[in-house]
Design a protein around this motif. Structure first.
Motif, PDB file in Angstrom:
ATOM      1  N   PRO A  17       0.806  -1.227   0.000  1.00 35.60           N
ATOM      2  CA  PRO A  17       0.000   0.000   0.000  1.00 35.60           C
ATOM      3  C   PRO A  17       0.834   1.269   0.000  1.00 35.60           C
ATOM      4  O   PRO A  17       0.301   2.347  -0.264  1.00 35.60           O
ATOM      5  N   VAL A  18       2.138   1.174   0.299  1.00 34.84           N
ATOM      6  CA  VAL A  18       2.967   2.380   0.334  1.00 34.84           C
ATOM      7  C   VAL A  18       3.984   2.401  -0.810  1.00 34.84           C
ATOM      8  O   VAL A  18       4.838   3.262  -0.856  1.00 34.84           O
ATOM      9  N   ALA A  19       3.871   1.447  -1.742  1.00 38.13           N
ATOM     10  CA  ALA A  19       4.892   1.350  -2.779  1.00 38.13           C
ATOM     11  C   ALA A  19       4.577   2.192  -4.005  1.00 38.13           C
ATOM     12  O   ALA A  19       5.465   2.466  -4.810  1.00 38.13           O
ATOM     13  N   ASP A  20       3.343   2.628  -4.171  1.00 32.27           N
ATOM     14  CA  ASP A  20       2.937   3.274  -5.417  1.00 32.27           C
ATOM     15  C   ASP A  20       2.562   4.737  -5.221  1.00 32.27           C
ATOM     16  O   ASP A  20       1.720   5.267  -5.935  1.00 32.27           O
ATOM     17  N   ARG A  21       3.147   5.366  -4.250  1.00 32.95           N
ATOM     18  CA  ARG A  21       2.848   6.787  -4.059  1.00 32.95           C
ATOM     19  C   ARG A  21       4.012   7.476  -3.360  1.00 32.95           C
ATOM     20  O   ARG A  21       4.840   6.821  -2.723  1.00 32.95           O
ATOM     21  N   VAL A  22       4.058   8.762  -3.497  1.00 35.30           N
ATOM     22  CA  VAL A  22       5.052   9.560  -2.785  1.00 35.30           C
ATOM     23  C   VAL A  22       4.525   9.794  -1.378  1.00 35.30           C
ATOM     24  O   VAL A  22       3.470  10.388  -1.178  1.00 35.30           O
ATOM     25  N   ASP A  23       5.234   9.280  -0.403  1.00 37.74           N
ATOM     26  CA  ASP A  23       4.763   9.344   0.977  1.00 37.74           C
ATOM     27  C   ASP A  23       5.631  10.313   1.757  1.00 37.74           C
ATOM     28  O   ASP A  23       6.802  10.038   2.027  1.00 37.74           O
ATOM     29  N   ALA A  24       5.037  11.433   2.141  1.00 40.96           N
ATOM     30  CA  ALA A  24       5.781  12.440   2.899  1.00 40.96           C
ATOM     31  C   ALA A  24       6.112  11.964   4.306  1.00 40.96           C
ATOM     32  O   ALA A  24       6.914  12.596   5.001  1.00 40.96           O
ATOM     33  N   SER A  25       5.513  10.830   4.742  1.00 48.68           N
ATOM     34  CA  SER A  25       5.813  10.323   6.081  1.00 48.68           C
ATOM     35  C   SER A  25       7.282   9.939   6.213  1.00 48.68           C
ATOM     36  O   SER A  25       7.831   9.954   7.318  1.00 48.68           O
ATOM     37  N   ILE A  26       7.923   9.595   5.096  1.00 49.18           N
ATOM     38  CA  ILE A  26       9.335   9.250   5.138  1.00 49.18           C
ATOM     39  C   ILE A  26      10.145  10.423   5.670  1.00 49.18           C
ATOM     40  O   ILE A  26      11.080  10.259   6.450  1.00 49.18           O
ATOM     41  N   LEU A  27       9.783  11.641   5.247  1.00 49.79           N
ATOM     42  CA  LEU A  27      10.473  12.839   5.725  1.00 49.79           C
ATOM     43  C   LEU A  27       9.899  13.327   7.052  1.00 49.79           C
ATOM     44  O   LEU A  27      10.635  13.760   7.933  1.00 49.79           O
ATOM     45  N   ARG A  28       8.572  13.247   7.187  1.00 51.21           N
ATOM     46  CA  ARG A  28       7.944  13.781   8.394  1.00 51.21           C
ATOM     47  C   ARG A  28       8.362  12.998   9.629  1.00 51.21           C
ATOM     48  O   ARG A  28       8.624  13.574  10.691  1.00 51.21           O
ATOM     49  N   PHE A  34      10.750   1.001   3.949  1.00 51.19           N
ATOM     50  CA  PHE A  34      10.563  -0.374   4.402  1.00 51.19           C
ATOM     51  C   PHE A  34       9.972  -0.420   5.809  1.00 51.19           C
ATOM     52  O   PHE A  34       9.193  -1.312   6.139  1.00 51.19           O
ATOM     53  N   MET A  35      10.352   0.544   6.645  1.00 51.97           N
ATOM     54  CA  MET A  35       9.806   0.564   8.000  1.00 51.97           C
ATOM     55  C   MET A  35       8.324   0.948   7.980  1.00 51.97           C
ATOM     56  O   MET A  35       7.513   0.403   8.742  1.00 51.97           O
ATOM     57  N   LEU A  36       7.967   1.889   7.104  1.00 56.72           N
ATOM     58  CA  LEU A  36       6.552   2.231   6.951  1.00 56.72           C
ATOM     59  C   LEU A  36       5.752   1.007   6.514  1.00 56.72           C
ATOM     60  O   LEU A  36       4.632   0.776   6.978  1.00 56.72           O
ATOM     61  N   GLU A  37       6.343   0.216   5.618  1.00 56.48           N
ATOM     62  CA  GLU A  37       5.657  -0.994   5.159  1.00 56.48           C
ATOM     63  C   GLU A  37       5.499  -2.001   6.302  1.00 56.48           C
ATOM     64  O   GLU A  37       4.456  -2.645   6.434  1.00 56.48           O
ATOM     65  N   ASP A  38       6.544  -2.135   7.136  1.00 58.03           N
ATOM     66  CA  ASP A  38       6.439  -3.027   8.298  1.00 58.03           C
ATOM     67  C   ASP A  38       5.264  -2.618   9.188  1.00 58.03           C
ATOM     68  O   ASP A  38       4.480  -3.464   9.647  1.00 58.03           O
TER      69      ASP A  38
END
Length: 333
Positions: A17-28, A34-38
């Motif tokens: 669910p997090v592989a096909d979009r730009v996720d600002a949570s990585i920076l926020r 990979f951790m978001l996916e976990d």
């Protein structure tokens, strides 16, 4: 682009669910994808995706408590799992994994910043973290493994010994190589090669005479509860018959025990899982932070610790039992 979209439609169930979009949570939240996916996978397993933002915030607090370790495997999975446990369990570090305990023990090396002292005391109790190189604690294993390979009847080459060390349960079958398939009813080759010993002929046992069974004759009877309604099941000569139990309740001998009451000292299961260890018994004295059960869930072992001190009044579960979320495990009086 059309080909990419077509592939996505054909394999949508396998896409993260997090592989096909730009996720600002990585920076926020300053964590890798990979951790978001976990975290997504673990919250999905608990059916608690609505608490994603809480877990992301908690993950950074857990990382701070652990001394800001680098977010690489397996540290990132450890932090993700602990953050999910802290949020869903309702109390921080009420459940800790064995991997987190090993980390605080120093078995993963020295963190960039010392871990939180109170957390270390809560998880380790009186145990002290190691101050030496973790690998120095390992005993030499190569020569012992070489002797085990010899006892199994295989050539103790370096490759064979290494395979035995890494996969001790699978190594013998691998080293034997493929075996011919044995058909149903076929005797093993070793057994078939031996001549059968002659034995005196024995008369076949007399066949039991059939006993006529009346259609209504009862041979077994027990109670079954279905959605709160009790049914009495009888196994008879005519088959299976079902009838409602009189009074709508089972007899006292077959009634299920009342569920244990939940009080201040009751230790609850934070999630569904398998009880792999219960190191305490009724009458034992426990202190704050003592491990009173080990629960395996999502391929990780979680230490269930007590948040009160006192005497173990009752243990409601046993090793090997599957428990549900919020199920009472034991009571501390």
């Amino acid at each position: 682009q059309h080909d990419v979209e077509e592939l996505k439609r054909r394999h949508i169930e396998h896409l993260s669910p997090v592989a096909d979009r730009v996720d600002a949570s990585i920076l926020r939240y300053r964590m890798p994808g990979f951790m978001l996916e976990d975290i997504h996978h673990q919250l999905g397993a608990h059916d608690n995706m609505d608490r994603l933002s809480e877990v992301l915030e908690e993950a950074n607090r857990v990382r701070q408590d652990l001394g800001y370790p680098p977010l690489v495997a397996p540290i990132r999975q450890m932090i993700a799992t602990q953050a999910v446990n802290n949020v869903i369990g309702g109390e921080r570090y009420a459940t800790v994994t064995q991997e987190l305990k090993d980390y605080l023990q120093g078995l993963y090396g020295r963190p960039p910043v010392p871990a939180d002292h109170e957390l270390r005391r809560l998880v380790l109790g009186r145990e002290e973290p190691i101050t030496i190189r973790p690998a120095d604690l390992l005993e030499p294993q190569v020569e012992g493994a070489r002797q085990q390979v010899k006892k199994l009847g295989f050539d103790p080459s370096d490759d064979t010994v290494l395979i035995h060390l890494m996969f001790p349960h699978l190594a013998p079958a691998y080293m034997r190589g493929p075996q011919p398939e044995q058909k149903d009813g076929e005797k093993p080759a070793a057994a078939a090669s031996k001549p059968a010993e002659a034995s005196p002929p024995t008369a076949p046992p007399p066949a039991p005479e059939p006993v006529p069974v009346a259609a209504g004759t009862q041979s077994a009877e027990f109670d079954v509860e279905v959605e709160g309604e009790i049914f009495k099941v009888r196994v008879s000569g005519a088959g299976l018959s079902v009838a409602a139990a009189p009074g709508g309740a089972p007899s006292g001998a077959n009634s299920a025990p009342a569920p244990p009451k939940i009080g201040e000292g009751t230790v609850l299961a934070p999630m569904q899982g398998l009880i792999v260890k219960v190191p305490v018994k009724p009458g034992d004295m426990v202190k704050l932070g003592d491990v009173v059960a080990v629960l395996e869930a999502m391929k990780m072992q979680n230490d269930i610790v007590t948040t009160v001190a006192g005497k173990v009044a009752a243990v409601y579960v046993k090793e090997g039992e599957v428990v549900s979320p919020n199920q009472p495990l034991l009571a501390i009086g």
